[in-house]
Design a protein around this motif. Structure first.
Motif, short mmCIF file in Angstrom:
data_model
loop_
_atom_site.label_atom_id
_atom_site.label_comp_id
_atom_site.label_asym_id
_atom_site.label_seq_id
_atom_site.Cartn_x
_atom_site.Cartn_y
_atom_site.Cartn_z
N THR B 102 0.83 -1.21 0.00
CA THR B 102 0.00 0.00 0.00
C THR B 102 0.86 1.25 0.00
O THR B 102 0.68 2.15 -0.82
CB THR B 102 -0.91 0.01 1.25
N TYR B 103 1.81 1.29 0.92
CA TYR B 103 2.61 2.51 1.03
C TYR B 103 3.64 2.61 -0.09
O TYR B 103 4.04 3.73 -0.44
CB TYR B 103 3.24 2.61 2.43
N ALA B 104 3.99 1.49 -0.66
CA ALA B 104 4.88 1.55 -1.83
C ALA B 104 4.17 2.22 -2.99
O ALA B 104 4.76 2.98 -3.76
CB ALA B 104 5.34 0.14 -2.21
N LEU B 105 2.88 1.93 -3.13
CA LEU B 105 2.11 2.55 -4.23
C LEU B 105 2.03 4.06 -4.07
O LEU B 105 1.89 4.80 -5.05
CB LEU B 105 0.69 1.96 -4.26
N PHE B 106 2.13 4.51 -2.84
CA PHE B 106 2.10 5.95 -2.60
C PHE B 106 3.32 6.62 -3.24
O PHE B 106 3.28 7.79 -3.59
CB PHE B 106 2.08 6.21 -1.09
N GLY B 107 4.39 5.84 -3.37
CA GLY B 107 5.60 6.40 -3.98
C GLY B 107 5.58 6.30 -5.48
O GLY B 107 6.62 6.27 -6.14
N ASN B 108 4.41 6.26 -6.07
CA ASN B 108 4.26 6.16 -7.52
C ASN B 108 4.94 7.33 -8.23
O ASN B 108 4.96 8.44 -7.72
CB ASN B 108 2.75 6.16 -7.83
N GLU B 109 5.43 7.05 -9.43
CA GLU B 109 6.12 8.09 -10.20
C GLU B 109 5.22 9.30 -10.43
O GLU B 109 5.70 10.45 -10.43
CB GLU B 109 6.56 7.50 -11.55
N ALA B 110 3.91 9.04 -10.62
CA ALA B 110 2.99 10.15 -10.91
C ALA B 110 2.98 11.16 -9.78
O ALA B 110 2.91 12.37 -10.00
CB ALA B 110 1.58 9.61 -11.12
N VAL B 111 3.04 10.67 -8.53
CA VAL B 111 3.02 11.58 -7.39
C VAL B 111 4.23 12.50 -7.43
O VAL B 111 4.13 13.71 -7.21
CB VAL B 111 2.97 10.77 -6.08
N PHE B 112 5.38 11.91 -7.76
CA PHE B 112 6.59 12.74 -7.78
C PHE B 112 6.63 13.65 -9.01
O PHE B 112 7.19 14.74 -8.97
CB PHE B 112 7.84 11.85 -7.67
N PHE B 113 6.02 13.20 -10.09
CA PHE B 113 5.92 14.09 -11.25
C PHE B 113 5.08 15.32 -10.90
O PHE B 113 5.45 16.45 -11.23
CB PHE B 113 5.30 13.35 -12.44
N ILE B 114 3.97 15.07 -10.22
CA ILE B 114 3.09 16.20 -9.83
C ILE B 114 3.84 17.13 -8.87
O ILE B 114 3.77 18.36 -9.01
CB ILE B 114 1.80 15.68 -9.18
N LEU B 115 4.57 16.55 -7.95
CA LEU B 115 5.34 17.37 -7.00
C LEU B 115 6.34 18.24 -7.78
O LEU B 115 6.47 19.45 -7.53
CB LEU B 115 6.07 16.48 -6.00
N GLY B 116 7.04 17.62 -8.73
CA GLY B 116 8.01 18.37 -9.53
C GLY B 116 7.32 19.48 -10.31
O GLY B 116 7.82 20.62 -10.38
N ALA B 117 6.15 19.18 -10.90
CA ALA B 117 5.43 20.19 -11.68
C ALA B 117 5.01 21.35 -10.78
O ALA B 117 5.08 22.52 -11.18
CB ALA B 117 4.20 19.56 -12.33
N PHE B 118 4.58 21.03 -9.57
CA PHE B 118 4.20 22.09 -8.62
C PHE B 118 5.39 23.01 -8.33
O PHE B 118 5.28 24.22 -8.31
CB PHE B 118 3.72 21.48 -7.30
N ILE B 119 6.55 22.38 -8.08
CA ILE B 119 7.72 23.19 -7.70
C ILE B 119 8.19 24.04 -8.89
O ILE B 119 8.55 25.21 -8.72
CB ILE B 119 8.85 22.28 -7.17
N LEU B 120 8.13 23.46 -10.08
CA LEU B 120 8.53 24.24 -11.26
C LEU B 120 7.57 25.42 -11.46
O LEU B 120 7.99 26.54 -11.76
CB LEU B 120 8.53 23.36 -12.51
N ALA B 121 6.27 25.17 -11.26
CA ALA B 121 5.29 26.26 -11.38
C ALA B 121 5.54 27.31 -10.31
O ALA B 121 5.43 28.52 -10.57
CB ALA B 121 3.87 25.70 -11.26
#
Lengths: 399, 492
Positions: B102-121
């Motif tokens: 369950t918690y491994a799925l939380f580390g999905n690439e999509a989550v980190f992509f969104i985080l990166g997009a937020f920081i770039l914005a």
């Protein structure tokens, strides 16, 4: 004779004390000022009346027999044609005590008809400004400016009064009248303190604020019932008798604020006194109609002051209309009760020849512990439903 | 915590008294506990009932969790992210997935992509580059009422190619308000005022579906797709799939705006002056702006060229590291802009979606819902897109994706549809809420201007929604096969 008729008679004519009673209670220890002494007397049916104690001829005598007290009425020959047992509100013991900071408790609060009346600052702002109402007993006293009582002292006094069982509700006064908030901001910490420490209903008698937002806040902070006392409906007479009220606030602001408050507070918890006998009866009737139309409970004030009350026969039609108006507008009559110096619409039912059995029963129930608990619970529940904090609304809207 | 007396003494907390009849208030107040109980009841009933034919025991548990999340997501009685956390708690405790999985799925690439997009914005906004781009476009093209309106519309769309559409709307709203103010447009009366704010709201939404950067919907759909099938899209592939729809909607949106709200002013000279003053105030681009501009362009190029090889999230994170290496942004600045709650929401949704697929629940849901009503792959796509476009009018875009994507993947399996189709089939319509202020923060912001009445959004919005749905299905049917996305056959 219905107790409320007797209440009116006593308010008009006053009563003498027989020697035994005078000795028991001591002169000047009653509720009124030493200049105009009075006693709070409870007639059958829990009808409170502030009886002026007079030395002049009056048909009424308050007499002591053992531990009991009786009200006697004498006819022309001197024989008593009426003898009923009454209760006299004796000064509570906490009047003799001091707070832990050394302040006499009696300077912070007094007990009137089951209400603990607290004036954390000076009692009347108008008298401080040399413009008290001419009929007002409080205003007739020498105006004394004093520091606001510490909240801890007020809490201590409330605890003492409740512990003694002499009061059920807390009733706040303020001398502040010319502020934007009408004096409620000054009382706010006291109200908050009382609410935090006691499960009780809080009543305030203050002045109309300049903006309605303060009325919203008054309800939100925990005030259960509210009075902005207009006293006199006719603006000219108001200006003559209540210089402060007319000069600093004016009738319209009283009426506007009362009308708004009646929409915010529960039905029957916003009231205003109209003093009987200071203005023509037609004007008082117009005032009763105007207040009731706004959802406000008019209360017929029977303060004597400088002007003696008219004869009961002149007052009775006004009191009958007091009841009828409130009934016609469907305002809850149970809330305003136990006034020693005023006749409530529910008390006035007898003058209109109506039993108002439902309202009387409901009011009676709230005198029991369970009923009072339910009333307090309902008041809290209603406040929880009605009061919305703007910032919470933003949160809930996830904006 | 502020006390009542503190509040009274001049702090901003205000109270309002709800003077409606008490029964009406009570009904309103009992809504939340009622819905919470309904969700709980749905969960419990599905847990204890006899499993329906075709639903494995693990699937029944996953379905129960899905039901409670469905109720809470749709009604928003809990914040979306808290519902996701609830899913994360229930998955391991009911035994659908292990805690580790369950918690491994939380580390999905999509989550980190969104985080990166937020920081770039955040870096774009913090250094002022995003405002500069907006002002430059308006200054260059907006000299007549028509060209100013069109450039505002297109500028919002263009900005949303690279930043979250909500952030774009929040950024361009003050500029739009100022334009309306200097042009003395009357609230509730001016057609041009209505057109300006509608252009702002619709522009950001249409632009927001063009790339993976316009919002979290597409990355969330891709995250769920990847967890279920191992397949995904590159940055370029997604844009390639979305651009015809974006083009059609930009054209249609513009036509709807100017037909419903014909331009009723003759000149925008005063607005020109305001824009000119803003440009003057900004001066030349700072070193920070230039540097972040270069990094942004480099990141875009990397996503297009190396996205498949290195992963979109790795490139986004790399760009973030570079920004910090050069000291172009502080962590405090990042915290002002990043919505951490959204990341929690996505993590939980991905875990739940994966659990539904692994347990066979999504397949079962598909078999008892869309499969019964639709009989061809194209009808399935039409139905899913209709659901998505309708639900998103009243629900969070991401919640729509979280709810529909697991079911859509089950349907794809049943109908033999390429599962990759389902990511855009769900995520693109879920980003198109044109009619209601509650549909998306962009709409709410535009509505809050006071220029738009509800009916100004309802009629035109409904027409654009209908066009969007039709255009989407035409694109799916005729264009996607040209780029290798065949609705009828699995991807090889």
């Amino acid at each position: 004779m219905e107790p409320v008729h007797l209440k009116l008679e006593l308010a008009v004519h006053g009563a003498r004390l027989d020697a035994a009673l005078a000795q028991r209670i001591g002169r000047g220890r009653g509720a009124g000022s030493s200049a105009r002494p009075s006693l709070d007397v409870v007639l059958p049916g829990e009808v409170w009346v502030g009886v002026p104690i007079v030395d002049t001829p009056t048909p009424y005598v308050l007499a002591a027999e053992g531990d009991d007290t009786y009200l006697l009425r004498g006819d022309a020959t001197g024989n008593a044609d009426l003898r009923i047992e009454v209760r006299i509100a004796t000064p509570p013991r906490f009047y003799e005590r001091r707070t832990s900071r050394g302040t006499p408790m009696s300077t912070i609060a007094t007990v009137r008809a089951g209400h603990l009346v607290i004036s954390p600052g000076a009692a009347c702002g108008y008298s401080m400004n040399g413009a008290p109402c001419r009929f007002c007993l409080e205003g007739a006293r020498v105006a004394v400016e004093r520091d606001a009582a510490p909240i801890a002292d007020v809490i201590e006094v409330v605890r003492a009064a409740f512990g003694e069982g002499v009061a059920e509700h807390v009733y706040f006064n303020t001398a502040v009248f010319d502020a934007e908030d009408g004096g409620i901001a000054f009382l706010a910490p006291y109200i908050e303190g009382v609410r935090r420490h006691f499960d009780t209903l809080v009543v305030t008698q203050i002045h109309p604020p300049r903006s309605t937002a303060w009325i919203d806040r008054t309800y939100a902070m925990g005030v259960d019932a509210l009075s902005y006392n207009l006293e006199i409906y006719d603006p000219t007479v108001l200006g003559r008798h209540c210089i402060g009220r007319a000069r600093y606030i004016g009738r319209d602001r009283y009426l506007d604020a009362l009308g708004y408050a009646a929409g915010v507070f529960p039905s029957g918890t916003v009231w205003s006194d109209l003093v009987i006998g200071l203005e023509p009866a037609q004007s008082t009737l117009a005032g009763i109609e105007a207040l009731a139309a706004k959802g406000v409970v008019p209360v017929a004030s029977i303060v004597r002051g400088e002007a003696p009350l008219p004869e009961p026969a002149e007052i009775i039609p006004v009191l009958a209309e007091l009841y009828r108006s409130v009934k016609r507008y469907g305002i809850n009559m149970g809330w305003v009760r136990d006034l020693a110096l005023g006749i409530t619409p529910l008390e006035a039912r007898h003058f209109a020849g109506d039993g108002a059995r439902l309202a009387v029963t409901v009011q009676h129930l709230t005198r029991f512990r369970l009923g009072a608990l339910a009333a307090r619970g309902l008041a809290r529940f209603r406040r929880r439903l009605r009061v919305r904090n703007v910032s919470e609304s933003f949160d809930s809207a996830q904006l | 915590m502020a006390t009542t007396s503190d509040r009274l003494r001049g702090t901003p907390a205000e109270v309002v008294i709800d003077t409606r009849p008490l029964w009406r208030i009570l009904v309103g107040r009992t809504y939340r506990p009622t819905v919470l109980l309904v969700g709980l009841a749905a969960f419990l009933v599905l847990r204890v009932m006899e499993p329906p034919a075709g639903l494995p025991p693990e699937g029944q548990k996953a379905l129960a969790i899905f039901a409670i999340c469905l109720v809470y997501w749709v009604t928003s009685v809990l914040p979306l992210m808290v519902t996701s956390l609830l899913a994360m708690v229930l998955l391991p405790t009911t035994g659908v997935l292990s805690a580790k999985d369950t918690y491994a799925l939380f580390g999905n690439e999509a989550v980190f992509f969104i985080l990166g997009a937020f920081i770039l914005a955040a870096s774009l906004m913090k250094c002022g580059l995003s405002t500069r781009i907006a002002i430059t476009i308006l200054r260059r093209f907006g000299h007549t009422p028509r060209s100013l309106l069109l450039s505002l519309f297109l500028m919002n769309a263009f900005m949303a190619f690279f930043m979250s559409e909500h952030a774009v709307a929040a950024m361009t709203f003050p500029i739009t308000v100022e334009i309306a103010r200097v042009l003395r447009l009357q609230r509730g009366q001016s057609n041009y005022g209505r057109a300006l704010f509608l252009a702002m709201a619709w522009g950001t939404q249409i632009g927001g579906i063009a790339t993976l950067l316009g919002g979290g919907r597409a990355p969330l759909a891709l995250g769920m797709l990847r967890e279920t099938t191992g397949q995904t899209y590159t940055f370029g592939q997604w844009t390639l799939a979305a651009w015809p729809l974006v083009a059609v909607l930009l054209l249609a949106g513009w036509q709807v705006i100017i037909r419903f709200f014909p331009i009723d002013i003759a000149s925008v000279r005063d607005a020109d002056q305001v824009i000119e003053e803003k440009a003057l105030k900004m001066g030349r681009p700072s070193i920070n702006e230039r540097a972040i501009g270069f990094i942004m362009l480099g990141t875009l190029a990397a996503w297009i060229i190396g996205g498949e090889e290195f992963g979109l999230a790795s490139i986004a994170m790399g760009a973030v590291v570079v920004i910090f290496l050069f000291g172009l942004l502080t962590w405090r600045g990042v915290e002002e802009y990043v919505n951490w709650g959204v990341l929690l929401m996505y993590g939980g949704a991905i875990a739940l979606g994966s659990a539904l697929n692994r347990s066979g629940a999504s397949l079962w849901i598909a078999s008892v819902t869309v499969t019964r009503w639709a009989h061809s792959p194209l009808a399935v796509i039409a139905m899913i897109s209709a659901f998505g476009i309708l639900m998103t009018e009243a629900m969070s875009h991401s919640a729509v994706v979280a709810l529909l994507m697991p079911v859509a993947l089950g349907i794809a399996q049943q109908f033999g549809i390429d599962p990759r189709i389902m990511a855009p089939a769900v995520a693109l319509p879920a980003g198109l809420a044109f009619t209601l202020p509650v549909g998306t923060p962009g709409n709410a912001i535009a509505y809050s201007s006071g220029y738009l009445r509800l009916r100004d959004m309802l009629g035109p919005g409904f027409i654009l929604v209908a066009i969007a749905w039709a255009a989407f299905n035409l694109v799916a049917r005729y264009y996607w096969p040209l780029i290798g996305l065949t609705v009828g056959a699995p991807h090889s």
